[in-house]
Design a protein around this motif. Structure first.
Motif, short mmCIF file in Angstrom:
data_model
loop_
_atom_site.label_atom_id
_atom_site.label_comp_id
_atom_site.label_asym_id
_atom_site.label_seq_id
_atom_site.Cartn_x
_atom_site.Cartn_y
_atom_site.Cartn_z
N ALA A 1 -19.11 -12.32 -33.79
CA ALA A 1 -20.09 -13.26 -33.24
C ALA A 1 -20.31 -13.03 -31.74
O ALA A 1 -21.46 -13.01 -31.28
CB ALA A 1 -19.67 -14.70 -33.53
N PRO A 2 -19.25 -12.83 -30.94
CA PRO A 2 -19.49 -12.57 -29.51
C PRO A 2 -20.29 -11.30 -29.27
O PRO A 2 -21.15 -11.26 -28.39
CB PRO A 2 -18.09 -12.47 -28.92
CG PRO A 2 -17.21 -13.25 -29.85
CD PRO A 2 -17.80 -13.03 -31.21
N ALA A 3 -20.03 -10.25 -30.06
CA ALA A 3 -20.79 -9.00 -29.90
C ALA A 3 -22.26 -9.21 -30.22
O ALA A 3 -23.14 -8.71 -29.51
CB ALA A 3 -20.20 -7.92 -30.80
N ARG A 4 -22.54 -9.97 -31.28
CA ARG A 4 -23.94 -10.26 -31.63
C ARG A 4 -24.60 -11.09 -30.54
O ARG A 4 -25.76 -10.86 -30.17
CB ARG A 4 -24.03 -10.98 -32.97
CG ARG A 4 -23.72 -10.10 -34.15
CD ARG A 4 -24.05 -10.75 -35.47
NE ARG A 4 -23.44 -12.05 -35.65
CZ ARG A 4 -22.26 -12.27 -36.21
NH1 ARG A 4 -21.57 -11.25 -36.66
NH2 ARG A 4 -21.77 -13.48 -36.33
N ALA A 5 -23.86 -12.07 -30.00
CA ALA A 5 -24.41 -12.92 -28.94
C ALA A 5 -24.73 -12.11 -27.69
O ALA A 5 -25.79 -12.27 -27.09
CB ALA A 5 -23.44 -14.05 -28.62
N VAL A 6 -23.83 -11.21 -27.32
CA VAL A 6 -24.05 -10.38 -26.14
C VAL A 6 -25.24 -9.45 -26.35
O VAL A 6 -26.08 -9.28 -25.47
CB VAL A 6 -22.77 -9.59 -25.77
CG1 VAL A 6 -23.05 -8.51 -24.75
CG2 VAL A 6 -21.70 -10.54 -25.28
N VAL B 1 -33.03 -5.78 -32.69
CA VAL B 1 -32.02 -6.84 -32.81
C VAL B 1 -31.98 -7.37 -34.24
O VAL B 1 -30.91 -7.56 -34.82
CB VAL B 1 -32.28 -7.98 -31.80
CG1 VAL B 1 -31.38 -9.17 -32.08
CG2 VAL B 1 -32.07 -7.49 -30.39
N CYS B 2 -33.15 -7.62 -34.82
CA CYS B 2 -33.20 -8.12 -36.21
C CYS B 2 -32.52 -7.15 -37.16
O CYS B 2 -31.78 -7.56 -38.05
CB CYS B 2 -34.65 -8.35 -36.63
SG CYS B 2 -35.45 -9.72 -35.78
N ARG B 3 -32.78 -5.86 -36.98
CA ARG B 3 -32.18 -4.85 -37.86
C ARG B 3 -30.68 -4.72 -37.61
O ARG B 3 -29.91 -4.54 -38.54
CB ARG B 3 -32.86 -3.50 -37.64
CG ARG B 3 -34.29 -3.47 -38.15
CD ARG B 3 -34.42 -2.42 -39.22
NE ARG B 3 -35.63 -2.57 -39.99
CZ ARG B 3 -36.71 -1.82 -39.83
NH1 ARG B 3 -36.74 -0.91 -38.91
NH2 ARG B 3 -37.75 -2.01 -40.61
N ALA B 4 -30.26 -4.80 -36.36
CA ALA B 4 -28.84 -4.66 -36.04
C ALA B 4 -28.03 -5.81 -36.62
O ALA B 4 -26.90 -5.61 -37.08
CB ALA B 4 -28.64 -4.58 -34.53
N HIS B 5 -28.57 -7.01 -36.60
CA HIS B 5 -27.83 -8.18 -37.04
C HIS B 5 -28.07 -8.54 -38.50
O HIS B 5 -27.19 -9.09 -39.15
CB HIS B 5 -28.16 -9.39 -36.17
CG HIS B 5 -27.76 -9.22 -34.74
ND1 HIS B 5 -26.46 -9.15 -34.34
CD2 HIS B 5 -28.50 -9.09 -33.62
CE1 HIS B 5 -26.39 -8.99 -33.03
NE2 HIS B 5 -27.62 -8.94 -32.56
#
Length: 126
Positions: free
Chosen positions: A4-9, A55-59
């Motif tokens: 979650a922190p990696a996605r937030a960053v 971002v959409c694809r990465a997450h």
């Protein structure tokens, strides 16, 4: 799978890139109302939409749903956004059957065969 922190960053980083592009990018140095300004602003919209798609694809998951929602906002957003984010509608990356099986079985606590009488291996939709 990212934490979650990696996605937030990552989300914050891309958001800052998009914001800085609009605030300090090439379009800000060209007089408004000119054809050059319109072209520079369109290029800014394109870069920003491409970044949002990344971002959409990465997450995946909820981010992909966000991209689908944004792609439907054809009246409220510049055309570059819906056009680029339409990839979230029908070109979302597929999830392997083994991942789907593992998720269903761990969430529902039983083997797939005992939960469903029929389970198609080929997805009907993305």
């Amino acid at each position: 799978v990212d934490s979650a922190p990696a996605r937030a960053v990552r989300s914050l980083g891309y958001g800052l890139l998009i914001g800085c592009d609009y605030k300090f990018g090439p379009a800000t140095r060209i007089p408004r109302g000119t054809a050059e300004h319109a072209a520079a602003l369109s290029a800014t919209h394109q870069r920003s939409a491409d970044r949002m798609l990344a971002v959409c694809r990465a997450h995946g998951g909820l981010y992909n749903k966000f991209g689908q929602y944004i792609s439907s906002m054809t009246v409220a957003l510049p055309p570059e956004y819906p056009r680029v984010l339409a990839a979230c509608q029908d070109r979302a990356p597929a999830v392997s059957l083994s991942e789907v099986r593992q998720t269903i079985e761990s969430e529902l606590g039983a083997p797939l065969g005992s939960l469903f009488s029929v389970f198609e291996e080929q997805p009907v939709a993305a």
